[in-house]
Scaffold this motif. Structure first.
Motif, PDB file in Angstrom:
ATOM      1  N   ALA A   1      -2.709   0.939  -8.500  1.00 29.66           N
ATOM      2  CA  ALA A   1      -4.071   0.847  -9.036  1.00 29.66           C
ATOM      3  C   ALA A   1      -5.057   1.555  -8.112  1.00 29.66           C
ATOM      4  O   ALA A   1      -5.995   2.221  -8.579  1.00 29.66           O
ATOM      5  CB  ALA A   1      -4.469  -0.616  -9.225  1.00 29.66           C
ATOM      6  N   ASP A   2      -4.850   1.407  -6.792  1.00 29.01           N
ATOM      7  CA  ASP A   2      -5.704   2.108  -5.831  1.00 29.01           C
ATOM      8  C   ASP A   2      -5.605   3.625  -6.002  1.00 29.01           C
ATOM      9  O   ASP A   2      -6.557   4.356  -5.714  1.00 29.01           O
ATOM     10  CB  ASP A   2      -5.316   1.735  -4.401  1.00 29.01           C
ATOM     11  N   LEU A   3      -4.434   4.086  -6.456  1.00 27.83           N
ATOM     12  CA  LEU A   3      -4.223   5.511  -6.680  1.00 27.83           C
ATOM     13  C   LEU A   3      -4.744   5.965  -8.039  1.00 27.83           C
ATOM     14  O   LEU A   3      -4.672   7.151  -8.371  1.00 27.83           O
ATOM     15  CB  LEU A   3      -2.732   5.843  -6.581  1.00 27.83           C
TER      16      LEU A   3
ATOM     17  N   ASN B   1       1.037   7.470  10.235  1.00 28.38           N
ATOM     18  CA  ASN B   1       0.254   6.683   9.264  1.00 28.38           C
ATOM     19  C   ASN B   1       1.115   6.280   8.066  1.00 28.38           C
ATOM     20  O   ASN B   1       0.903   6.747   6.942  1.00 28.38           O
ATOM     21  CB  ASN B   1      -0.961   7.479   8.787  1.00 28.38           C
ATOM     22  N   PRO B   2       2.094   5.409   8.260  1.00 35.65           N
ATOM     23  CA  PRO B   2       2.972   5.031   7.151  1.00 35.65           C
ATOM     24  C   PRO B   2       2.232   4.243   6.077  1.00 35.65           C
ATOM     25  O   PRO B   2       1.261   3.522   6.347  1.00 35.65           O
ATOM     26  CB  PRO B   2       4.048   4.178   7.819  1.00 35.65           C
ATOM     27  N   LEU B   3       2.722   4.369   4.864  1.00 41.23           N
ATOM     28  CA  LEU B   3       2.116   3.740   3.699  1.00 41.23           C
ATOM     29  C   LEU B   3       2.121   2.215   3.784  1.00 41.23           C
ATOM     30  O   LEU B   3       1.324   1.546   3.110  1.00 41.23           O
ATOM     31  CB  LEU B   3       2.875   4.201   2.445  1.00 41.23           C
ATOM     32  N   VAL B   4       2.989   1.656   4.610  1.00 43.75           N
ATOM     33  CA  VAL B   4       3.068   0.199   4.718  1.00 43.75           C
ATOM     34  C   VAL B   4       1.722  -0.410   5.120  1.00 43.75           C
ATOM     35  O   VAL B   4       1.414  -1.547   4.757  1.00 43.75           O
ATOM     36  CB  VAL B   4       4.185  -0.209   5.708  1.00 43.75           C
ATOM     37  N   SER B   5       0.903   0.357   5.841  1.00 46.54           N
ATOM     38  CA  SER B   5      -0.405  -0.156   6.263  1.00 46.54           C
ATOM     39  C   SER B   5      -1.318  -0.422   5.072  1.00 46.54           C
ATOM     40  O   SER B   5      -2.135  -1.345   5.106  1.00 46.54           O
ATOM     41  CB  SER B   5      -1.082   0.844   7.217  1.00 46.54           C
ATOM     42  N   GLU B   6      -1.204   0.374   4.012  1.00 45.47           N
ATOM     43  CA  GLU B   6      -2.000   0.169   2.802  1.00 45.47           C
ATOM     44  C   GLU B   6      -1.334  -0.798   1.842  1.00 45.47           C
ATOM     45  O   GLU B   6      -2.008  -1.503   1.083  1.00 45.47           O
ATOM     46  CB  GLU B   6      -2.224   1.512   2.101  1.00 45.47           C
ATOM     47  N   LEU B   7      -0.015  -0.835   1.872  1.00 44.68           N
ATOM     48  CA  LEU B   7       0.736  -1.678   0.950  1.00 44.68           C
ATOM     49  C   LEU B   7       0.694  -3.149   1.327  1.00 44.68           C
ATOM     50  O   LEU B   7       0.552  -4.022   0.462  1.00 44.68           O
ATOM     51  CB  LEU B   7       2.199  -1.200   0.914  1.00 44.68           C
TER      52      LEU B   7
ATOM     53  N   PRO C   1       3.776   8.799   4.828  1.00 47.60           N
ATOM     54  CA  PRO C   1       2.328   8.877   4.620  1.00 47.60           C
ATOM     55  C   PRO C   1       2.018   8.980   3.127  1.00 47.60           C
ATOM     56  O   PRO C   1       2.694   9.717   2.406  1.00 47.60           O
ATOM     57  CB  PRO C   1       1.922  10.165   5.357  1.00 47.60           C
ATOM     58  N   ARG C   2       1.015   8.254   2.684  1.00 43.41           N
ATOM     59  CA  ARG C   2       0.688   8.250   1.265  1.00 43.41           C
ATOM     60  C   ARG C   2       0.372   9.648   0.767  1.00 43.41           C
ATOM     61  O   ARG C   2       0.855  10.069  -0.292  1.00 43.41           O
ATOM     62  CB  ARG C   2      -0.502   7.328   0.997  1.00 43.41           C
ATOM     63  N   GLN C   3      -0.442  10.392   1.521  1.00 41.89           N
ATOM     64  CA  GLN C   3      -0.869  11.694   1.034  1.00 41.89           C
ATOM     65  C   GLN C   3       0.308  12.652   0.890  1.00 41.89           C
ATOM     66  O   GLN C   3       0.332  13.497  -0.020  1.00 41.89           O
ATOM     67  CB  GLN C   3      -1.941  12.305   1.954  1.00 41.89           C
TER      68      GLN C   3
END
Length: 553
Positions: free
Chosen positions: A240-242, A207-213, A540-542
């Motif tokens: 901002a999402d964080l 689940n790499p962060l690129v999916s949210e970015l 992963p973001r987390q």
């Protein structure tokens, strides 16, 4: 990123002094941490309040105090306006005008790239300090640096399990010109970048962060059409999402207007002395560190006839390649020019020589799409530290080189340099870390392999079989070494014995060489898989947020 620094423990940051000159402080050596989830914060985060107070309590002349007030008012207004174009602005409901806002400003800065987690950690620290100190937290996007290739490196395995780096592109071309000039060339490639990254990194990260970015990046590229702008806005929108409450401003926006022009005029009006101080600082740094290259850490400013080079760039939309800026006094005026030979491509400007304020107004009003005056690295941080902020957070490279800026600030401006903090971190992909025992195991194997070739008598099994008389013969030769000048036959005999012992130990040596090759392959793969330089969008973001929070405790 600083590829010239090896990963070493944080404790190895030290002050260098010359023999006999202990009374004079040396340069600070900042180095990346080698341990995973470890941070370099120097001075410590807990000292930030004292650093900020010390910077605010510095005694400044009325000129510098007034210019700071003007610079900060413009910065806050421009940063809020810029940030509001793509995300909610913190403090937008404040009733106080920015010109009266005396809230401290904490600042950091970096190029608009998909940088590694250690750089993003600096933004995380900026957000934390803004809250802890009750300060505005502003990130300065350094968009006047030359853009590198438009890709990131992703670790992969081939069909037979070998690890290698693969480049995944978000656009084509764009190298060699400033980020703020590098428009998108292949929008379709940009749109599918996240899909290609997910596919490439899937064996290592689910689940790499690129999916949210990247949804934010797709929206941003259609607003600004500049790749670097889109990456910076997407990352800030993700922040901002964080829940991060920071402002952002590109350097190209921050240097518009009168404050920067007035700052530049301080150097232009006394260009000869400024160039001398600048060059002396660079040469002092080289001499101190034993550096021979005249380009490191920064090149000296040049002089050709009555022309003096300044630490400035100039470029425009039609001619986006950066050109050095030169200055001379000519006919009662100050002339700025990039000294191009072509009249149509030359960028020149005439300023009044007897009035700095009037010259600054002309300089500020000259800004246009074809005349973009931008500071070089040292000048950028001098402007940011002296006028825009009350505490600046640097990465390792910035902290290292800004010690030159401190010398220039002292010797040219006559101002006490404001304190700064250096912040970086090492975070590796989940499940990937360095084996601390492998280097020692490789060293031991190399030593034992050499023993089988030249010191077979020391080998633990040297007394078995035919090796026993060979080992005994070598010991006798060593015990009865002839005097110097009569050793020819002795050398031949001992060389023969060494060859015989080495031949007897060939199987053991081959086994150890195979093991050494295996360890070297693992080390090579580890260097890729456990690199601290991988883009933050692969993680992963987390995992990143948890690591950042742990390192700031």
């Amino acid at each position: 990123m600083d590829p010239d620094w090896n990963d070493v423990p944080c404790a190895d940051r030290q002050r260098k002094t010359r023999p006999g000159e202990a009374a004079e402080p040396g340069y600070l050596a900042y180095r990346a941490c080698s341990d995973n989830h470890s941070a370099l914060i120097e001075p410590p985060l807990g000292d930030a309040e004292l650093l900020l107070k010390g910077n605010l309590d510095r005694q400044l002349s009325s000129f510098w105090a007034g210019l700071r007030t003007q610079s900060r008012a413009q910065l806050l207004g421009d940063a809020r306006q810029y940030t509001s174009a793509y995300r909610d602005v913190p403090g937008a409901t404040q009733t106080a005008t920015t010109s009266r806002d005396s809230t401290p400003i904490v600042m950091a800065g970096h190029q608009p790239t998909l940088f590694h987690p250690g750089v993003w950690f600096k933004n995380f620290a900026l957000q934390r300090l803004g809250g802890d100190l009750g300060a505005h937290a502003i990130n300065l996007v350094i968009d006047n640096d030359v853009a590198a290739g438009r890709s990131i490196r992703v670790p992969m395995r081939d069909a037979i399990g070998r690890v290698y780096f693969s480049s995944v592109h978000y656009d084509e071309g764009g190298a060699g010109i400033p980020y703020e000039q590098a428009k998108i060339r292949d929008l379709r490639q940009f749109d599918r970048f996240d899909q290609e990254v997910r596919h490439a990194i899937a064996p290592l990260v689910a689940n790499p962060l690129v999916s949210e970015l990247w949804p934010h990046a797709r929206a941003a590229i259609r607003r600004c059409e500049i790749a670097g702008c889109a990456l910076a806005q997407a990352r800030h929108r993700l922040e901002a999402d964080l829940g991060w409450q920071t402002l952002e401003i590109p350097l190209g926006v921050a240097v518009r207007g009168l404050p920067f022009a007035r700052f530049v005029m301080e150097m232009i009006d006394d260009a000869e002395r400024f160039c001398q101080v600048y060059n002396d600082a660079a040469e002092h740094y080289r001499a101190w560190h034993g550096i021979r290259s005249t380009a490191h850490p920064v090149p000296n400013l040049g002089r050709e006839g009555d022309w003096l080079e300044l630490p400035l760039w100039v470029y425009g939309n039609d001619h986006p390649t950066r050109r050095a800026v030169w200055v001379r006094r000519h006919g009662g005026q100050i002339e700025l020019s990039d000294r191009r030979s072509s009249e149509t491509a030359r960028r020149s400007l005439l300023l009044p020589a007897d009035d700095r304020d009037a010259a600054a107004e002309v300089l500020a009003e000259s800004a246009s799409p074809e005349f973009k005056l931008r500071p070089r690295a040292l000048m950028t941080t001098m402007f940011a530290r002296l006028l825009l902020s009350d505490l600046f957070l640097h990465g390792i490279g910035g902290g290292k080189y800004d010690q030159l800026a401190d010398r220039i600030i002292c010797h040219f401006f006559g101002v006490t340099p404001p304190a700064l903090q250096v912040v970086s971190a090492t975070v590796r992909l989940p499940g990937q870390d360095r084996d601390p025992e492998r280097p020692h195991a490789m060293q031991v194997l190399q030593s034992r392999i050499r023993d089988t070739q030249y010191h077979g008598e020391l080998w633990t099994q040297a007394t078995a079989g035919r090796r026993q008389p060979l080992a005994q013969r070598k010991r006798e030769l060593l015990e009865h070494m002839p005097s110097q000048g009569s050793r020819a036959q002795w050398h031949q005999d001992i060389t023969h014995v060494n060859r015989e012992l080495a031949a007897e130990l060939q199987l053991q040596r081959q086994e150890m060489q195979a093991e050494l090759q295996r360890l070297r392959l693992e080390a090579s793969e580890e260097q890729i898989l456990a690199s601290r330089e991988l883009s933050f969008c692969l993680f992963p973001r987390q995992d990143l947020v948890a690591a950042f929070e742990q390192m700031l405790r």
